[in-house]
Scaffold this active site. Structure first.
Site, PDB file in Angstrom:
ATOM      1  N   SER A  23       0.878  -1.165   0.000  1.00 35.91           N
ATOM      2  CA  SER A  23       0.000   0.000   0.000  1.00 35.91           C
ATOM      3  C   SER A  23       0.921   1.221   0.000  1.00 35.91           C
ATOM      4  O   SER A  23       1.963   1.201  -0.652  1.00 35.91           O
ATOM      5  CB  SER A  23      -0.938  -0.038   1.213  1.00 35.91           C
ATOM      6  OG  SER A  23      -1.887   1.001   1.147  1.00 35.91           O
ATOM      7  N   HIS A  50      -3.020  -1.152  -3.183  1.00 37.41           N
ATOM      8  CA  HIS A  50      -4.190  -0.354  -2.844  1.00 37.41           C
ATOM      9  C   HIS A  50      -4.234   0.886  -3.731  1.00 37.41           C
ATOM     10  O   HIS A  50      -3.272   1.666  -3.748  1.00 37.41           O
ATOM     11  CB  HIS A  50      -4.132   0.091  -1.371  1.00 37.41           C
ATOM     12  CG  HIS A  50      -4.299  -1.036  -0.409  1.00 37.41           C
ATOM     13  ND1 HIS A  50      -3.965  -0.930   0.920  1.00 37.41           N
ATOM     14  CD2 HIS A  50      -4.779  -2.297  -0.570  1.00 37.41           C
ATOM     15  CE1 HIS A  50      -4.241  -2.069   1.538  1.00 37.41           C
ATOM     16  NE2 HIS A  50      -4.715  -2.919   0.654  1.00 37.41           N
ATOM     17  N   ASP A 143      -4.112  -4.582   6.307  1.00 40.43           N
ATOM     18  CA  ASP A 143      -4.464  -5.490   5.222  1.00 40.43           C
ATOM     19  C   ASP A 143      -3.229  -6.292   4.804  1.00 40.43           C
ATOM     20  O   ASP A 143      -2.153  -5.736   4.619  1.00 40.43           O
ATOM     21  CB  ASP A 143      -5.001  -4.686   4.022  1.00 40.43           C
ATOM     22  CG  ASP A 143      -5.626  -5.569   2.961  1.00 40.43           C
ATOM     23  OD1 ASP A 143      -6.168  -6.632   3.313  1.00 40.43           O
ATOM     24  OD2 ASP A 143      -5.580  -5.188   1.782  1.00 40.43           O
TER      25      ASP A 143
END
Length: 210
Positions: A23, A50, A143
């Site tokens: 991310s 992401h 995540d």
């Protein structure tokens, strides 16, 4: 050359699919890894980043000419081919079907993310099991931690960027907290890992590679 334990070397030899995930703050290292993969890489790579579907990023197009492997957006029902990096498209979870084809899913975001790293990793762990290797880089939420745990429980190899090298430590630290980081690497070591990965895989005498 990386110094790997015999146990980790054996896991790499059995790798059939690689996941690269990040991310915020992780793309630079991920890009450097993608650049060093050889044109004869014997496995496919699933890439989860992401990104907001409201904004067109064209990541794949921007790096394609700088990589020796094919770089593309993942498509529904597509078969995973060697020496190809499949990027999860913005706004879709990337899944693996039991027949090892790709599937795009628009179910609810997980960890506020779609694509979610956890969703892809858990799906790959279910299908590829111990033949999975995953690399988790910098990111601003958790995540990927549970996904790495799923891969570890399935017998796969979990590689995590050392938090002190990550631009944002949250994601690597979350995986470490769950005990899902079998191999911790610096940025330089991650690039070396990318350079050496194929050599380890090609040492395998597993019949499916023939």
């Amino acid at each position: 050359m990386l110094k790997l334990t015999p146990h980790i070397a054996r896991k790499l030899q059995g790798t059939e699919v690689l996941i690269l995930a990040c991310s915020a703050g992780g793309f630079k290292v991920m890009f450097e890894m993608l650049k060093v993969f050889p044109e004869n890489l014997s496995i496919g790579v699933l890439v989860i980043i992401h990104r907001n579907p409201k904004y067109e990023t064209n990541i794949e197009e921007s790096i394609r000419s700088k990589c020796r492997i094919m770089v593309k957006v993942a498509e529904e029902k597509e078969r995973i081919k060697p020496a190809t990096a499949y990027f999860a498209p913005a706004g879709y979870h990337l899944l693996i079907e039991p027949d090892r084809s790709l599937s795009l899913d628009v179910s609810e975001p997980v960890n506020f993310c779609r694509p979610s790293i956890d969703v892809t990793m858990q799906s790959v762990a279910d299908v590829y099991g111990a033949s999975t290797t995953a690399v988790l880089l910098s990111g601003a939420n958790q995540d990927g931690a549970k996904g790495m745990q799923s891969i570890q429980q399935a017998g796969g190899l979990c590689v995590v960027q050392r938090p002190e090298y990550a631009e944002i430590k949250t994601m690597p630290e979350a995986a470490i907290a769950l005990g899902a980081a079998e191999l911790l690497l610096s940025d330089e070591e991650l690039i070396a890992f990318g350079q050496e990965l194929n050599n380890h895989i090609l040492k395998s005498d597993q019949p499916w590679r023939n």
